[in-house]
Design a protein around this motif. Structure first.
Motif, PDB file in Angstrom:
ATOM      1  N   SER A   4       0.809  -1.217   0.000  1.00  0.00           N
ATOM      2  CA  SER A   4       0.000   0.000   0.000  1.00  0.00           C
ATOM      3  C   SER A   4       0.843   1.268   0.000  1.00  0.00           C
ATOM      4  CB  SER A   4      -0.947   0.019   1.206  1.00  0.00           C
ATOM      5  OG  SER A   4      -0.219   0.013   2.416  1.00  0.00           O
ATOM      6  N   VAL A   5       2.131   1.148   0.344  1.00  0.00           N
ATOM      7  CA  VAL A   5       3.016   2.305   0.284  1.00  0.00           C
ATOM      8  C   VAL A   5       3.408   2.592  -1.163  1.00  0.00           C
ATOM      9  CG1 VAL A   5       5.287   3.195   0.964  1.00  0.00           C
ATOM     10  CG2 VAL A   5       3.886   1.951   2.618  1.00  0.00           C
ATOM     11  N   LEU A   6       3.507   1.547  -1.959  1.00  0.00           N
ATOM     12  CA  LEU A   6       3.992   1.677  -3.330  1.00  0.00           C
ATOM     13  C   LEU A   6       2.875   1.849  -4.358  1.00  0.00           C
ATOM     14  CD1 LEU A   6       6.779  -1.057  -3.272  1.00  0.00           C
ATOM     15  CD2 LEU A   6       7.048   1.402  -2.964  1.00  0.00           C
ATOM     16  N   HIS A   7       1.665   1.345  -4.044  1.00  0.00           N
ATOM     17  CA  HIS A   7       0.597   1.343  -5.042  1.00  0.00           C
ATOM     18  C   HIS A   7      -0.726   1.801  -4.427  1.00  0.00           C
ATOM     19  CE1 HIS A   7       3.127  -0.750  -7.977  1.00  0.00           C
ATOM     20  NE2 HIS A   7       3.520  -1.527  -6.994  1.00  0.00           N
ATOM     21  N   ASP A   8      -1.624   2.256  -5.294  1.00  0.00           N
ATOM     22  CA  ASP A   8      -2.986   2.564  -4.853  1.00  0.00           C
ATOM     23  C   ASP A   8      -3.697   1.248  -4.578  1.00  0.00           C
ATOM     24  OD1 ASP A   8      -2.172   5.077  -5.546  1.00  0.00           O
ATOM     25  OD2 ASP A   8      -3.597   5.368  -7.171  1.00  0.00           O
ATOM     26  N   VAL A   9      -4.146   1.059  -3.354  1.00  0.00           N
ATOM     27  CA  VAL A   9      -4.737  -0.221  -2.957  1.00  0.00           C
ATOM     28  C   VAL A   9      -6.097   0.003  -2.302  1.00  0.00           C
ATOM     29  CG1 VAL A   9      -4.475  -2.293  -1.526  1.00  0.00           C
ATOM     30  CG2 VAL A   9      -2.470  -1.282  -2.608  1.00  0.00           C
ATOM     31  N   MET A  40      -2.617  10.503   0.183  1.00  0.00           N
ATOM     32  CA  MET A  40      -2.642  10.960   1.564  1.00  0.00           C
ATOM     33  C   MET A  40      -1.969   9.942   2.486  1.00  0.00           C
ATOM     34  SD  MET A  40      -3.792  13.442   3.554  1.00  0.00           S
ATOM     35  CE  MET A  40      -2.251  13.251   4.435  1.00  0.00           C
ATOM     36  N   LEU A  41      -2.257   8.669   2.274  1.00  0.00           N
ATOM     37  CA  LEU A  41      -1.664   7.623   3.100  1.00  0.00           C
ATOM     38  C   LEU A  41      -0.153   7.563   2.901  1.00  0.00           C
ATOM     39  CD1 LEU A  41      -4.378   4.853   2.630  1.00  0.00           C
ATOM     40  CD2 LEU A  41      -3.856   6.080   4.746  1.00  0.00           C
ATOM     41  N   ARG A  42       0.301   7.768   1.659  1.00  0.00           N
ATOM     42  CA  ARG A  42       1.750   7.762   1.406  1.00  0.00           C
ATOM     43  C   ARG A  42       2.429   8.944   2.103  1.00  0.00           C
ATOM     44  NH1 ARG A  42       0.166   6.736  -4.137  1.00  0.00           N
ATOM     45  NH2 ARG A  42       0.186   4.494  -4.464  1.00  0.00           N
ATOM     46  N   MET A  43       1.808  10.112   2.031  1.00  0.00           N
ATOM     47  CA  MET A  43       2.405  11.278   2.679  1.00  0.00           C
ATOM     48  C   MET A  43       2.463  11.087   4.191  1.00  0.00           C
ATOM     49  SD  MET A  43       1.314  14.677   0.524  1.00  0.00           S
ATOM     50  CE  MET A  43      -0.439  14.527   0.768  1.00  0.00           C
TER      51      MET A  43
END
Length: 330
Positions: free
Chosen positions: A14-19, A223-226
């Protein structure tokens, strides 16, 4: 293991891709979600008002964390006009239902406690001190398309399919942001406040001139990545005692917002240059020190990719054209 945590070269998926995912349930929710094909088309005006249903008992020390985070002056420094966030305090299920039924916006936030039943594994929201079975509200309330659950254990990682988050889908939500584990109140509050700022600041930019719109999964995944990057850099500052990451934070956010695939690689390189050590040392530090980030505890449940956001929704554009034709006598 949740699919969001599956690792690719040591980095959670989920850090690398839209999941996002459709919940696997023995009932008809999974089938209904899988068969869903109609797109929900929203405009920026649908995000002008956001409802926060707050459920805390008197004296709860975290009751005001979200309101404090959202009203922080930090979000107003650049003159950004935030949505009108309406807080409604409830202590009964009837009040909960009434608050939702009287709201006509796109986003509902539940701010309260969640709990997990030790026997059934069901994760429930708590209203008036009682764990609530939202499935019982099936014929009483219809959820907005986007529901954010700022509470613990709303989809417990080791819990039952009958949890609150899945129930929200059964009540009409198209997507639910939920939690697999307990989350820290202040971090959760900051995350929601940051998301609201992202809606106000980033949505007008990214939807401008895009005829096909922007889907909600993309917005939330960024948002989750940030948030993940922020937690990583916070840990880095604690371990290395450096306070010079302001520019690194800005550049990382820019990479994420521009959908740069190597944003995390770029971040590691920037960190290595800060402490003048090889990138491999940053990777070793990451493997050894990066704890379970709160941002990894969230799941995008349902079909967020079906929610398309436009600068002006197709319905609004159509109504405007009809009004112009009427005024021009066409």
């Amino acid at each position: 293991m949740p699919l969001e945590w599956l690792e690719i070269n040591g980095i959670p998926l989920s850090v690398l891709h839209d999941v996002s995912r459709v919940p696997a349930t023995p009932g008809n929710v999974m089938l209904a979600q899988s068969a869903m094909s109609d797109r929900i088309r929203l405009g920026l005006s649908d995000f002008q008002k956001i409802l926060v249903i707050r459920c805390f008992e008197d004296g709860d020390p975290i009751a005001e964390d979200l309101e404090i985070a959202i009203t922080s002056p930090n979000w107003h420094k650049d003159g950004t006009q935030l949505p009108d966030v309406q807080f409604v305090d409830v202590s009964t299920v009837d009040q909960f239902v009434d608050a939702i039924e009287s709201f006509h916006g796109a986003v509902l936030i539940f701010d309260g406690h969640g709990t997990r039943d030790k026997e059934t594994g069901v994760g429930s929201i708590v209203i008036g001190g009682n764990a609530i079975d939202v499935w019982e509200l099936k014929h009483r309330v219809s959820m907005p398309p986007i529901v954010l659950l700022s509470a613990c254990d709303t989809l417990p990682v080791d819990g039952s399919h009958g949890s609150s988050a899945v129930g929200m889908l059964a009540l009409g939500a198209v997507t639910v942001l939920c939690t697999m584990l307990p989350v820290r109140s202040r971090r959760s509050a900051t995350f929601i406040a940051r998301l609201i700022y992202r809606i106000a600041k980033f949505l007008p930019i990214v939807t401008r001139g895009r005829d096909l719109g922007v889907d909600w999964r993309y917005l939330m995944s960024g948002m989750l990545r940030m948030s993940y990057a922020t937690e990583l850099m916070d840990q880095f500052e604690r371990d290395f005692g450096t306070g010079f990451l302001a520019q690194v934070r800005v550049k990382t956010n820019m990479d994420i917002n521009s959908r740069e695939e190597k944003w995390l690689t770029n971040l590691f390189r920037r960190l290595s240059s800060i402490i003048k050590k090889p990138v491999r040392d940053i990777h070793a530090w990451f493997d050894d020190r990066m704890e379970m980030a709160d941002s990894l505890k969230y799941v995008q449940l349902g079909r967020p990719e079906l929610i398309l956001i436009y600068e002006v929704s197709p319905l609004e554009a159509s109504n405007a054209r009809k009004e112009d034709s009427k005024n021009n006598g066409v």
